[in-house]
Design a protein around this motif. Sequence first.
Motif, short mmCIF file in Angstrom:
data_model
loop_
_atom_site.label_atom_id
_atom_site.label_comp_id
_atom_site.label_asym_id
_atom_site.label_seq_id
_atom_site.Cartn_x
_atom_site.Cartn_y
_atom_site.Cartn_z
N PRO A 123 0.91 -1.02 -0.03
CA PRO A 123 -0.08 -0.10 -0.08
C PRO A 123 0.98 1.25 0.07
O PRO A 123 0.35 2.24 0.01
N LEU A 124 2.19 1.09 -0.11
CA LEU A 124 2.93 2.43 -0.12
C LEU A 124 2.97 3.40 -1.31
O LEU A 124 3.33 4.51 -1.12
N GLY A 125 2.49 2.88 -2.32
CA GLY A 125 2.41 3.52 -3.73
C GLY A 125 3.96 3.69 -4.09
O GLY A 125 4.04 4.84 -4.94
N ARG A 126 4.69 2.93 -4.09
CA ARG A 126 6.27 3.15 -4.48
C ARG A 126 6.37 2.78 -6.11
O ARG A 126 5.67 1.45 -6.36
N PHE A 127 6.99 3.47 -6.86
CA PHE A 127 7.26 3.11 -8.18
C PHE A 127 8.47 2.66 -8.32
O PHE A 127 9.39 3.31 -7.82
N PHE A 128 8.59 1.67 -9.33
CA PHE A 128 9.94 1.03 -9.74
C PHE A 128 10.19 1.20 -11.26
O PHE A 128 9.05 0.90 -12.14
N GLN A 129 11.51 1.56 -11.69
CA GLN A 129 11.63 1.65 -12.89
C GLN A 129 12.79 0.71 -13.15
O GLN A 129 13.99 1.09 -12.63
N VAL A 130 12.84 -0.02 -14.30
CA VAL A 130 13.83 -0.97 -14.56
C VAL A 130 14.55 -0.32 -15.67
O VAL A 130 13.96 -0.06 -16.65
N THR A 131 15.86 -0.42 -15.70
CA THR A 131 16.63 0.19 -16.89
C THR A 131 17.83 -0.64 -16.65
O THR A 131 18.39 -1.15 -15.84
N GLU A 132 18.45 -0.64 -17.94
CA GLU A 132 19.96 -1.33 -18.31
C GLU A 132 20.92 -0.37 -18.88
O GLU A 132 21.86 -0.45 -18.95
N THR A 133 20.47 0.77 -18.78
CA THR A 133 21.39 2.10 -19.22
C THR A 133 21.98 2.79 -17.91
O THR A 133 21.35 2.64 -17.03
N THR A 134 23.27 3.01 -18.10
CA THR A 134 23.77 4.07 -17.14
C THR A 134 23.98 5.43 -17.72
O THR A 134 24.51 6.21 -17.24
#
Length: 368
Positions: free
Chosen positions: A260-271
């Motif tokens: 229920p925290l509403g945290r967003f996650f974005q996955v990326t392979e770029t630096t």
Amino acid sequence: MKHSFTETIKQILIDEFEEKADLIYSYCLLLQYINLKTSSAERGSKARSSFGNLYAIYVLVEDYINKGFNINETYKNYEGAKFSALFRRQRELPFGEKLQNHALNDRVNGEFRKFFPTCENIPIIRDVSRKRYWINENLLICNFENQTYNIAESIIKIINQYIEVKQNKFEDLIKQCEQIKNLHTADQYQATNFVFELLAPNVDARLFEIVSYSILKYYYNEQVIYFGFELENIQEENLKLYKTGRTNANDGGIDFVMKPLGRFFQVTETTDVRKYFLDIDKIQRYPITFVIKSDIHVEELKRRIKEKAEEQYYITTIVKQYMDAIEEIINLPILIERFEEAVEKGYLSLVLDEIIKQSKVEFNYDEE
């Protein structure tokens, strides 16, 4: 560039053009481009597949053949294929169900120019106002020694063969994953190593996102939060991670969301940290956690991000807004640690189940 699938390409050309095969390959830049895009064929399902760019070429060449232009010389008078029909056909092909329009619109041409900067032709010609598309016939026809050779049918055969190889590799991955899932506790070392391999640098970006999600879902599973609207009515709830849709989707930079925290996650392979700023801007600088396919230490990643922010935005308050929007960075070492914690809690089989389930959905895998 020569790789294992190059021999398959050459054999298809030999079957079609016999002793002229090598000459045709050396003359036709579109064949050489396809060779570059099929380099992952024998590297397994985990390597990048490049289906988007290959399928953009495939559907246009297929349309060209279906209308008989490979056996007559009237293509220059063709009104062009409709974008909607090409786009629909792309998504009918194996692994293509969720492909977007980038390859047809510019990605193929842009990459082709990068590989062959002196070539005057680009593979895809389009009339944006009418949404009509053509394959550049100049790249399909080879003229030498008073003979004309058309490679359209060879291109279809090559890409079909590549699809078959990738399907077989992916089926092997699913079978291997299912076999390892059923291993006894004594073989846990082998099972964990298998997951580690799925986090390797050459892993397909989509598979990396799937594995990251599967690990984090069960890492957070037993963490509890207490919340409520009234002090006398506080609820206890486990953290739950949800995958928001297909990988590489145009979803505003949200790959996972936590309830229920509403945290967003974005996955990326770029630096390339400019991509991080773009993701932050897309969600109005709402706090976001980045899962990054990199061994670089988290503090070093933060230092690079801040350095680039100072270079790009200069104003201290704006730089601070961007840095404050980064809730957490999860790099490969942290992801591996969290996987090991999930394994210690007895979630190994469930993590593998999740990888199988999400992979079948993502890659449009048909059990039959």
